[in-house]
Design a protein around this motif. Structure first.
Motif, PDB file in Angstrom:
ATOM      1  N   ARG A 128     -39.292  56.829 -16.919  1.00  0.00           N
ATOM      2  CA  ARG A 128     -37.959  56.868 -16.321  1.00  0.00           C
ATOM      3  C   ARG A 128     -37.694  55.556 -15.573  1.00  0.00           C
ATOM      4  O   ARG A 128     -36.594  55.006 -15.649  1.00  0.00           O
ATOM      5  CB  ARG A 128     -37.842  58.079 -15.387  1.00  0.00           C
ATOM      6  N   ALA A 129     -38.701  55.055 -14.894  1.00  0.00           N
ATOM      7  CA  ALA A 129     -38.512  53.840 -14.084  1.00  0.00           C
ATOM      8  C   ALA A 129     -38.167  52.625 -14.943  1.00  0.00           C
ATOM      9  O   ALA A 129     -37.452  51.732 -14.499  1.00  0.00           O
ATOM     10  CB  ALA A 129     -39.772  53.570 -13.265  1.00  0.00           C
ATOM     11  N   ILE A 130     -38.668  52.595 -16.168  1.00  0.00           N
ATOM     12  CA  ILE A 130     -38.378  51.426 -17.018  1.00  0.00           C
ATOM     13  C   ILE A 130     -37.365  51.755 -18.122  1.00  0.00           C
ATOM     14  O   ILE A 130     -37.177  50.969 -19.043  1.00  0.00           O
ATOM     15  CB  ILE A 130     -39.672  50.845 -17.652  1.00  0.00           C
ATOM     16  N   SER A 131     -36.708  52.909 -17.989  1.00  0.00           N
ATOM     17  CA  SER A 131     -35.792  53.311 -19.070  1.00  0.00           C
ATOM     18  C   SER A 131     -34.561  52.411 -19.139  1.00  0.00           C
ATOM     19  O   SER A 131     -33.861  52.405 -20.143  1.00  0.00           O
ATOM     20  CB  SER A 131     -35.386  54.776 -18.911  1.00  0.00           C
ATOM     21  N   GLY A 132     -34.297  51.653 -18.081  1.00  0.00           N
ATOM     22  CA  GLY A 132     -33.183  50.698 -18.129  1.00  0.00           C
ATOM     23  C   GLY A 132     -33.608  49.316 -18.598  1.00  0.00           C
ATOM     24  O   GLY A 132     -32.809  48.391 -18.612  1.00  0.00           O
ATOM     25  N   ASN A 133     -34.857  49.175 -18.964  1.00  0.00           N
ATOM     26  CA  ASN A 133     -35.363  47.892 -19.469  1.00  0.00           C
ATOM     27  C   ASN A 133     -35.699  48.064 -20.948  1.00  0.00           C
ATOM     28  O   ASN A 133     -36.700  48.701 -21.285  1.00  0.00           O
ATOM     29  CB  ASN A 133     -36.627  47.483 -18.710  1.00  0.00           C
ATOM     30  N   LEU A 134     -34.873  47.504 -21.797  1.00  0.00           N
ATOM     31  CA  LEU A 134     -35.133  47.629 -23.226  1.00  0.00           C
ATOM     32  C   LEU A 134     -36.222  46.646 -23.650  1.00  0.00           C
ATOM     33  O   LEU A 134     -36.297  45.530 -23.140  1.00  0.00           O
ATOM     34  CB  LEU A 134     -33.858  47.352 -24.027  1.00  0.00           C
ATOM     35  N   CYS A 135     -37.046  47.109 -24.583  1.00  0.00           N
ATOM     36  CA  CYS A 135     -38.044  46.237 -25.203  1.00  0.00           C
ATOM     37  C   CYS A 135     -37.999  46.541 -26.689  1.00  0.00           C
ATOM     38  O   CYS A 135     -37.934  47.705 -27.080  1.00  0.00           O
ATOM     39  CB  CYS A 135     -39.435  46.523 -24.653  1.00  0.00           C
ATOM     40  N   ARG A 136     -38.011  45.505 -27.508  1.00  0.00           N
ATOM     41  CA  ARG A 136     -37.929  45.740 -28.950  1.00  0.00           C
ATOM     42  C   ARG A 136     -39.264  45.468 -29.644  1.00  0.00           C
ATOM     43  O   ARG A 136     -39.390  45.718 -30.824  1.00  0.00           O
ATOM     44  CB  ARG A 136     -36.828  44.836 -29.529  1.00  0.00           C
ATOM     45  N   CYS A 137     -40.245  44.928 -28.906  1.00  0.00           N
ATOM     46  CA  CYS A 137     -41.512  44.554 -29.552  1.00  0.00           C
ATOM     47  C   CYS A 137     -42.601  45.603 -29.418  1.00  0.00           C
ATOM     48  O   CYS A 137     -43.377  45.808 -30.340  1.00  0.00           O
ATOM     49  CB  CYS A 137     -42.071  43.261 -28.942  1.00  0.00           C
ATOM     50  N   THR A 138     -42.729  46.202 -28.241  1.00  0.00           N
ATOM     51  CA  THR A 138     -43.978  46.904 -27.911  1.00  0.00           C
ATOM     52  C   THR A 138     -43.943  48.403 -28.133  1.00  0.00           C
ATOM     53  O   THR A 138     -44.989  49.046 -28.058  1.00  0.00           O
ATOM     54  CB  THR A 138     -44.339  46.701 -26.428  1.00  0.00           C
ATOM     55  N   GLY A 139     -42.749  48.967 -28.335  1.00  0.00           N
ATOM     56  CA  GLY A 139     -42.668  50.425 -28.389  1.00  0.00           C
ATOM     57  C   GLY A 139     -43.004  51.054 -27.044  1.00  0.00           C
ATOM     58  O   GLY A 139     -43.225  52.259 -26.968  1.00  0.00           O
ATOM     59  N   TYR A 140     -43.069  50.248 -25.994  1.00  0.00           N
ATOM     60  CA  TYR A 140     -43.297  50.659 -24.599  1.00  0.00           C
ATOM     61  C   TYR A 140     -44.709  51.170 -24.334  1.00  0.00           C
ATOM     62  O   TYR A 140     -45.113  51.322 -23.180  1.00  0.00           O
ATOM     63  CB  TYR A 140     -42.280  51.732 -24.147  1.00  0.00           C
ATOM     64  N   ASP A 141     -45.467  51.467 -25.380  1.00  0.00           N
ATOM     65  CA  ASP A 141     -46.761  52.130 -25.238  1.00  0.00           C
ATOM     66  C   ASP A 141     -47.665  51.407 -24.250  1.00  0.00           C
ATOM     67  O   ASP A 141     -48.161  51.985 -23.276  1.00  0.00           O
ATOM     68  CB  ASP A 141     -47.409  52.189 -26.636  1.00  0.00           C
ATOM     69  N   ARG A 142     -47.896  50.106 -24.516  1.00  0.00           N
ATOM     70  CA  ARG A 142     -48.821  49.343 -23.680  1.00  0.00           C
ATOM     71  C   ARG A 142     -48.225  49.016 -22.304  1.00  0.00           C
ATOM     72  O   ARG A 142     -48.955  48.776 -21.347  1.00  0.00           O
ATOM     73  CB  ARG A 142     -49.262  48.066 -24.388  1.00  0.00           C
ATOM     74  N   ILE A 143     -46.901  48.962 -22.231  1.00  0.00           N
ATOM     75  CA  ILE A 143     -46.266  48.711 -20.931  1.00  0.00           C
ATOM     76  C   ILE A 143     -46.489  49.910 -20.021  1.00  0.00           C
ATOM     77  O   ILE A 143     -46.870  49.771 -18.852  1.00  0.00           O
ATOM     78  CB  ILE A 143     -44.755  48.411 -21.119  1.00  0.00           C
ATOM     79  N   VAL A 144     -46.279  51.100 -20.577  1.00  0.00           N
ATOM     80  CA  VAL A 144     -46.511  52.329 -19.812  1.00  0.00           C
ATOM     81  C   VAL A 144     -47.978  52.391 -19.381  1.00  0.00           C
ATOM     82  O   VAL A 144     -48.299  52.691 -18.222  1.00  0.00           O
ATOM     83  CB  VAL A 144     -46.121  53.569 -20.655  1.00  0.00           C
ATOM     84  N   ALA A 145     -48.875  52.064 -20.299  1.00  0.00           N
ATOM     85  CA  ALA A 145     -50.303  52.097 -19.980  1.00  0.00           C
ATOM     86  C   ALA A 145     -50.635  51.091 -18.879  1.00  0.00           C
ATOM     87  O   ALA A 145     -51.423  51.387 -17.968  1.00  0.00           O
ATOM     88  CB  ALA A 145     -51.114  51.788 -21.245  1.00  0.00           C
ATOM     89  N   ALA A 146     -50.040  49.900 -18.963  1.00  0.00           N
ATOM     90  CA  ALA A 146     -50.339  48.852 -17.979  1.00  0.00           C
ATOM     91  C   ALA A 146     -49.869  49.254 -16.584  1.00  0.00           C
ATOM     92  O   ALA A 146     -50.583  49.038 -15.593  1.00  0.00           O
ATOM     93  CB  ALA A 146     -49.676  47.534 -18.402  1.00  0.00           C
ATOM     94  N   ILE A 147     -48.690  49.842 -16.500  1.00  0.00           N
ATOM     95  CA  ILE A 147     -48.174  50.242 -15.185  1.00  0.00           C
ATOM     96  C   ILE A 147     -49.058  51.356 -14.611  1.00  0.00           C
ATOM     97  O   ILE A 147     -49.397  51.356 -13.417  1.00  0.00           O
ATOM     98  CB  ILE A 147     -46.693  50.682 -15.296  1.00  0.00           C
ATOM     99  N   GLY A 148     -49.470  52.267 -15.464  1.00  0.00           N
ATOM    100  CA  GLY A 148     -50.376  53.335 -15.028  1.00  0.00           C
ATOM    101  C   GLY A 148     -51.698  52.757 -14.535  1.00  0.00           C
ATOM    102  O   GLY A 148     -52.235  53.183 -13.503  1.00  0.00           O
ATOM    103  N   ALA A 149     -52.206  51.767 -15.254  1.00  0.00           N
ATOM    104  CA  ALA A 149     -53.482  51.154 -14.872  1.00  0.00           C
ATOM    105  C   ALA A 149     -53.350  50.416 -13.544  1.00  0.00           C
ATOM    106  O   ALA A 149     -54.254  50.466 -12.696  1.00  0.00           O
ATOM    107  CB  ALA A 149     -53.935  50.191 -15.974  1.00  0.00           C
ATOM    108  N   ALA A 150     -52.201  49.740 -13.367  1.00  0.00           N
ATOM    109  CA  ALA A 150     -51.993  49.002 -12.112  1.00  0.00           C
ATOM    110  C   ALA A 150     -51.924  49.968 -10.935  1.00  0.00           C
ATOM    111  O   ALA A 150     -52.468  49.700  -9.851  1.00  0.00           O
ATOM    112  CB  ALA A 150     -50.718  48.168 -12.193  1.00  0.00           C
ATOM    113  N   ALA A 151     -51.279  51.116 -11.145  1.00  0.00           N
ATOM    114  CA  ALA A 151     -51.175  52.123 -10.075  1.00  0.00           C
ATOM    115  C   ALA A 151     -52.565  52.650  -9.727  1.00  0.00           C
ATOM    116  O   ALA A 151     -52.909  52.774  -8.540  1.00  0.00           O
ATOM    117  CB  ALA A 151     -50.260  53.259 -10.514  1.00  0.00           C
ATOM    118  N   ALA A 152     -53.347  52.936 -10.749  1.00  0.00           N
ATOM    119  CA  ALA A 152     -54.693  53.465 -10.519  1.00  0.00           C
ATOM    120  C   ALA A 152     -55.544  52.450  -9.769  1.00  0.00           C
ATOM    121  O   ALA A 152     -56.279  52.783  -8.837  1.00  0.00           O
ATOM    122  CB  ALA A 152     -55.343  53.817 -11.854  1.00  0.00           C
ATOM    123  N   GLN A 153     -55.391  51.199 -10.160  1.00  0.00           N
ATOM    124  CA  GLN A 153     -56.191  50.157  -9.528  1.00  0.00           C
ATOM    125  C   GLN A 153     -55.819  50.005  -8.054  1.00  0.00           C
ATOM    126  O   GLN A 153     -56.677  49.846  -7.195  1.00  0.00           O
ATOM    127  CB  GLN A 153     -55.958  48.841 -10.272  1.00  0.00           C
TER     128      GLN A 153
END
Lengths: 159, 759
Positions: A128-153
Motif C-alpha cells: 500500500r505504501a508504494i502503490s503510488g509509485n509505478l515500476c515497470r521493470c521489477t514487478g515490485y517483488d524485490r522492492i517489497v522484499a527489500a523494504i521488508g528486509a530493511a525494516a527487519a534490520q
C-alpha cells in the motif's frame, strides 16, 4: 514575477528566486541541480518525482516550489553520504530491487516515509505504501522484499 | 533431484559466473547519481518541442511557421523543408520524418521548435499554422482490408523494402506465410477439428522515463546526441539517414535508460533535436510529455487470431492453421519485421506435423506499433494456450499429458526450415508443475478460485556485435562495448569477462560507450544481448589469452596450446609450478608486441526457442468481474543463469507486464483519436496488483551462448495472459477470448453463462 524562497534542501539552507508557477520538481532539478527526482508524468500518477517535505513523501510535480517556503525538503541525494548507501538503499542493492532505476528515487522516498511510521510493516502495508509509485521493470517483488528486509534490520539494530 | 544435482555441478565450475552479485551500477541507481537523458547537463541548452498532428488522416495543404518564428525567445523552427525529401524506415521506407504530404496518425510529427524556455517553446508550437484537408481514417485492420477503404500509403508498391516485409498494395503492408506438411488435407485425418478466434489489444510499453534527448551541432559539423535509446548504433544509423549525412558524422552517446521494453528501439525525437540544434547554433533538449509518449509511441500491436486445430484420438495435434491480422498503425517501423518473425514462432512450444501460419500486417491511422517485449509472443500464445485448455476440456483430456505429447523436442526442424537447438520444453513444464503443484484434476481450487497453466516460448536470435578488452599493466581490464545497459548488461558482461580471464570482479570495468568509441553492436532487445554481445566479450577474452600465451612461450618453454590463465598467472596446464605472472608478461609486451588489446565479434545467429511455463492462481469476484491474482509461479529455461538474481528480476518484471496485458492495459482509439493517453486513464499494474512471484530456473546449458547462457528477458512475458485466462476458466467456467480480461468483460461473460450461453 519572481518570489523569494527560503528552503532547506538536504540539510542545506537556500535562498532563491522562483516563478510562482514553478513546481518543486522543476525547482529541484533546474535551480538546485538535484536530478535524482524524476520527471515522468507531471500529473502525480507515477510517483517518480517523490521527495520528502518535512519528512513526508509528496509528488514534487504537484507541489509548487513556494509551498516549500520555510520547510525541509529531502531528495534521494540527501538520503546518504555521497557514494554511500543507507540501510534502506543497501537492502535495495542486496535484494536486486533496482533494475532501470528510474522509479527508485521515488520508491525510496515512499519507503522511508513508511519505515518512519511503521517499524514492522506487513507485506500488504508495504504494498500500500508504494502503490503510488509505478515500476515497470521489477514487478515490485524485490522492492517489497527489500523494504521488508530493511525494516527487519532496523528492528534488529534497535532490539 | 537429478536436475538439482546437475545444476549444482554446473554452478561449481565457475567463480564469477552463476553468482548473485548486485548490479555494477547499483550505487548510482540508488543515490540519484545515475545520469538519465533528461539529466545530461549541456551549457546553453534550448528547449525543443514537437508539433504533432491532431488528425488521424489528413492532407497537409499549407504550413506557416512565421508567427512562431516571430515570437521572442524562439531560436529555430523546423519542418519537412529542413530535411532531405526522402522516406526512411527500418523495414519498409514508408515515412518522412516530418510529415510532408499527409499526416497519418494523431501524433504524426509536423514541425518542431527550439526556444529559450519551455513555456516559449509551448507557445511557439501553438502559433504554427497548419491547414489540413481531412481524410476519412482507417480505424482498424479489417476496415483497412475492406474494399473501398481509404488508402493510407498510395505509393506503397513503389516504396523501398529493406526488411522481411512483403507489401501487397492497398493497406496491406505485408503478407507472410509459412507451411509445413499439408494442413488442409490433414484436417480430414483428424478425430476432431476446433476453430476459435482470439483477439488482443494495443498495449503501451509504459517505460517510466519518457523519451528524452539532447543534441549538439559541433563546430566540425558533426552531431552529438545524448539519448535514451536501446541501441546507440541502430539509432545513429537511423538519424544519419534522416539527416542525409554519413554515419561517422553522428555520434550517439547512450544515457542511462529508464526502461525501454522495445519502445525505445525506434528513433523518435533525435532527428528533430539535431536539425534544431544545427539551425539554432545551440544545443537542444527535447523531452516528450507522457501524453506525447503515448500518442507518438510505438505500442504492441493488436492481433486478431483465427486458429483451426485438428487433433487425433491419441491426443496429438495433427494439423493447425493460424491466421493473424495485425493492426499495425501508420508506418511499418519494427512491425514489418514482426510480421515475418511471428510466422516463425507461432508454432509455439509444440511439434505439429501439418501447419500453416499466415500473417497480414495492415496499415491503420493509429500510432505506429512496433516491438514490445517479445513482440507478437504473448498475443499468439494467448490464443495457442487458451486453445490447448479449450480442446482438452472438450475432449476430456488432461492438459498436462496433452502438452507432454505435443511438446517441441530439441533439434527440431522449425517451420522456416532451421534447426531449433537446445530446446527444453518438457524440463521447463515439469519444473513448473513441481514448483506450483499444478494438477489438471485439481485446477479448480474452490468457489470462484482457479489455477491456470500455460507453456510458452520466445525465440532468441542474435545480431552482429563486437567488443574490445584492454588489459592494463596491472592485469586489470577495461571492456568497451556498444550495447546499452538495459537490464544488467554491464554486470553480466563483467561476470563473463572475470570468469574468462580469472580476474576479480573489481578489476573488470565494463562501459557502454558512444558510437565513435565502441565497436559496432546490436541493440538491447530481443533478449539477444547475452548471446551476441556476451559471446563477443567471451571471444575478446580468448583473444587476450592468446596474446598472453604467445608472450609466455619462451619463459615457460611450452607451446601456447598447453597454457592456462589462472589467478593472474599464465601456467602450463597440470604443472602449476611452471608459471609466469601476467604483470611480468604485460611489462615484457611493452618491448615486444605493444599493448594487449582483445577483440571479439559475433555475426547474426539463428533464433532458438527459450521456454517458459507459468501457473497462476486467481480469485474472481463474480459480482464485479474483478480478478485477483493470488499466487504466481514461473519456470524458465535459461541455459545457465550468469546472474540468477538478475534473471529472476527479469522474470518478475515480465510477469507483471503480462498481468497488465492480461487484465487491465489497453490503449484505445475512437475514430482515430487516442482515448487514454496518460497514466490517469491507462492503468499499469501497481504493487497492489502483482503477487510475490515464485520462480524456478531450469539450467541446461545452451549450445549457443557464453557458458551455455540463454537470453532471458522476453520469455517470461509470453505465457502470462493465457495462464490467467486458463485460471479464470478454472475458477468460474467462463472462457474469455479477448484481451484484456477487464471486470466489465468478465462480468458480462459470467452473466451470459448464467443465462445459458456458457463456454
Amino acid at each position: 514575477m519572481k518570489i523569494p524562497l527560503r528552503v532547506t534542501v538536504n540539510g542545506v539552507p537556500r535562498e532563491d528566486l522562483v516563478e510562482a508557477r514553478t513546481s518543486l520538481l522543476t525547482y529541484l532539478r533546474e535551480q538546485c541541480d538535484l536530478t535524482g527526482a524524476k520527471r515522468a508524468c507531471e500529473e502525480g500518477e507515477c510517483g517518480c518525482c517523490s521527495v520528502l517535505l518535512d519528512g513526508t513523501q509528496v509528488t514534487a510535480c504537484l507541489v509548487f516550489a513556494i509551498e516549500a517556503q520555510g520547510r525541509h525538503v529531502t531528495t534521494v541525494e540527501g538520503l546518504s553520504e555521497p557514494q554511500l548507501l543507507n540501510a534502506l538503499q543497501q537492502a535495495f542493492a542486496e535484494n536486486g530491487a533496482s533494475q532501470c532505476g528510474f522509479c527508485i528515487p521515488g520508491m525510496l522516498m515512499s519507503a522511508t516515509t513508511l519505515l518512519e511510521r511503521n517499524g514492522s510493516p506487513s507485506e500488504a502495508e508495504i504494498r500500500r505504501a508504494i502503490s503510488g509509485n509505478l515500476c515497470r521493470c521489477t514487478g515490485y517483488d524485490r522492492i517489497v522484499a527489500a523494504i521488508g528486509a530493511a525494516a527487519a534490520q532496523r528492528r534488529n539494530a534497535k532490539g | 533431484m537429478v536436475q538439482q544435482a546437475e545444476q549444482q555441478a554446473l554452478q561449481q565450475q565457475f567463480r564469477y559466473v552463476g553468482k548473485r552479485i548486485p548490479r555494477v551500477d547499483i550505487v548510482s541507481k540508488l543515490t540519484g547519481a545515475a545520469v538519465f537523458a533528461e539529466d545530461v547537463k549541456v551549457p546553453g541548452v534550448l528547449y525543443g518541442k514537437l508539433l504533432h498532428s491532431p488528425h488521424p488522416h489528413a492532407r497537409i495543404v499549407r504550413i506557416d511557421t512565421s508567427r512562431a518564428e516571430q515570437l521572442p525567445g524562439v531560436r529555430a523552427v523546423a519542418t519537412a523543408a529542413d530535411l532531405p525529401d526522402k522516406r526512411v524506415g527500418r523495414v519498409v521506407k514508408d515515412e518522412h520524418y516530418f510529415a510532408r504530404d499527409k499526416v497519418r496518425y494523431v501524433g504524426d510529427r509536423v514541425a518542431a521548435v527550439a526556444a529559450d524556455t519551455r513555456e516559449i517553446a509551448l507557445e511557439a508550437v501553438r502559433r504554427i499554422e497548419v491547414e489540413y484537408e481531412l481524410l476519412p481514417p482507417v480505424r482498424d485492420a479489417f476496415e483497412g482490408l475492406a474494399a473501398g477503404a481509404p488508402i493510407i500509403h498510395e505509393d506503397l508498391l513503389r516504396y523501398t523494402v529493406v526488411g522481411p516485409a512483403k507489401p501487397q498494395g492497398g493497406n496491406l503492408c505485408s503478407l507472410n506465410s509459412l507451411t509445413r506438411g499439408e494442413p488442409e488435407a490433414a484436417f480430414g485425418e483428424c478425430a476432431r477439428v476446433f476453430e476459435q478466434v482470439y483477439t488482443t489489444q494495443m498495449q503501451h510499453q509504459t517505460y517510466l522515463e519518457p523519451h528524452a534527448c539532447v543534441a549538439v551541432y559541433n563546430p566540425d559539423r558533426t552531431y552529438t546526441i545524448h539519448t535514451a535509446n536501446q541501441g546507440q548504433f541502430p539509432l545513429r544509423n537511423a538519424v544519419a539517414e534522416v539527416l542525409g549525412v554519413p554515419q561517422n558524422q553522428v555520434r550517439v552517446v547512450p544515457a542511462e535508460i529508464g526502461g525501454g521494453f522495445g519502445g525505445k528501439s525506434i528513433m523518435k525525437i533525435e532527428p528533430a533535436a539535431a536539425v534544431l540544434a544545427k539551425k539554432a547554433g545551440r544545443p537542444v533538449r527535447i523531452v516528450m510529455s507522457r501524453h506525447e509518449d503515448f500518442i507518438g509511441g510505438n505500442p504492441r500491436a493488436a492481433f486478431h487470431i483465427t486458429l483451426k486445430t485438428g487433433v487425433t484420438a491419441d491426443m496429438r495435434m495433427h494439423a493447425r492453421t493460424i491466421d493473424v491480422v495485425m493492426d499495425q498503425g501508420a508506418h511499418a517501423m519494427g512491425a514489418g519485421a514482426m510480421a515475418a518473425s511471428v510466422t516463425q514462432f507461432a508454432e509455439g512450444p509444440y511439434a505439429i506435423p501439418n501447419l500453416r501460419i499466415t500473417s497480414r500486417l495492415v496499415y491503420t491511422n493509429k500510432a505506429c506499433t512496433s516491438a514490445m517485449r517479445a513482440p507478437g509472443g504473448p498475443q499468439i500464445n494467448f490464443a495457442l494456450e487458451s486453445e490447448t485448455e479449450r480442446i482438452c476440456a472438450a475432449m476430456g483430456w488432461d492438459g498436462i499429458e496433452f502438452r507432454r505429447r505435443n511438446a517441441m523436442p530439441t533439434d527440431y526442424v522449425n517451420t522456416a526450415g532451421g534447426v531449433n537447438r537446445s530446446v527444453f520444453t518438457l524440463d521447463t513444464l515439469e519444473a513448473c508443475l513441481a514448483l506450483s503443484g499444478y494438477r489438471h484434476d485439481r485446477a479448480r481450487l474452490g468457489p470462484n478460485r482457479g489455477r491456470g497453466l500455460a507453456l510458452g516460448n520466445w525465440n532468441v536470435g542474435g545480431n552482429a556485435s563486437g567488443a574490445v578488452i584492454k588489459m592494463n599493466g596491472d592485469g586489470s581490464v577495461n571492456v568497451i562495448g556498444g550495447v546499452v545497459d538495459l537490464s544488467g548488461v554491464n554486470t553480466t558482461m563483467t561476470q563473463i569477462v572475470a570468469e574468462a580471464l580469472d580476474v576479480p570482479l573489481e578489476r573488470v570495468t565494463v562501459k557502454s560507450l558512444d558510437t565513435d568509441s565502441a565497436p559496432h553492436a546490436t541493440n538491447s532487445g530481443g533478449s539477444q544481448v547475452l548471446k551476441s554481445h556476451g559471446l563477443a566479450c567471451f571471444k575478446a577474452s580468448e583473444h587476450i589469452k592468446a596474446q598472453l600465451f604467445e608472450l609466455a612461450v619462451d619463459e615457460l618453454d611450452a607451446s601456447a596450446e598447453r597454457m592456462e590463465l589462472k589467478g593472474g598467472q599464465v601456467r602450463v596446464q597440470g604443472e602449476p609450478s611452471r608459471a609466469v605472472a601476467v604483470t611480468k608478461l604485460l611489462s615484457q609486451a611493452q618491448g615486444k608486441t605493444g599493448p594487449i588489446v582483445g577483440y571479439g565479434a559475433t555475426g547474426n545467429s539463428p533464433r532458438m526457442p527459450s521456454m517458459a511455463a507459468h501457473v497462476a492462481d486467481v480469485e474472481v469476484d463474480p459480482e464485479t468481474g474483478q480478478v485477483k491474482v493470488v499466487r504466481y509461479c514461473a519456470a524458465q529455461d535459461v541455459g545457465l543463469a550468469i546472474n540468477p538474481m538478475s534473471v529472476e528480476g527479469q522474470i518478475h518484471g515480465g510477469v507483471a507486464q503480462g498481468l497488465g496485458q492480461a487484465l487491465c492495459e489497453q490503449f484505445t482509439y475512437r475514430d482515430g483519436q487516442p482515448q487514454n493517453a496518460g497514466f490517469l486513464d491507462y492503468k499499469i499494474p501497481s504493487a497492489l496488483d502483482v503477487p510475490m512471484i515464485e520462480t524456478t530456473l531450469v539450467e541446461k546449458p545452451s549450445v549457443a551462448g557464453p557458458y551455455g547462457a540463454k537470453g532471458v528477458g522476453e520469455p517470461p512475458v509470453v505465457p502470462v495472459p493465457a495462464a490467467i485466462a486458463n485460471a479464470i476458466y478454472n475458477a468460474v467456467g467462463v472462457r474469455v477470448t479477448s484481451l484484456p480480461i477487464t471486470p466489465e468483460k468478465l462480468r458480462q461473460a459470467i452473466r451470459e453463462q448464467e443465462r445459458g450461453g456458457g463456454a
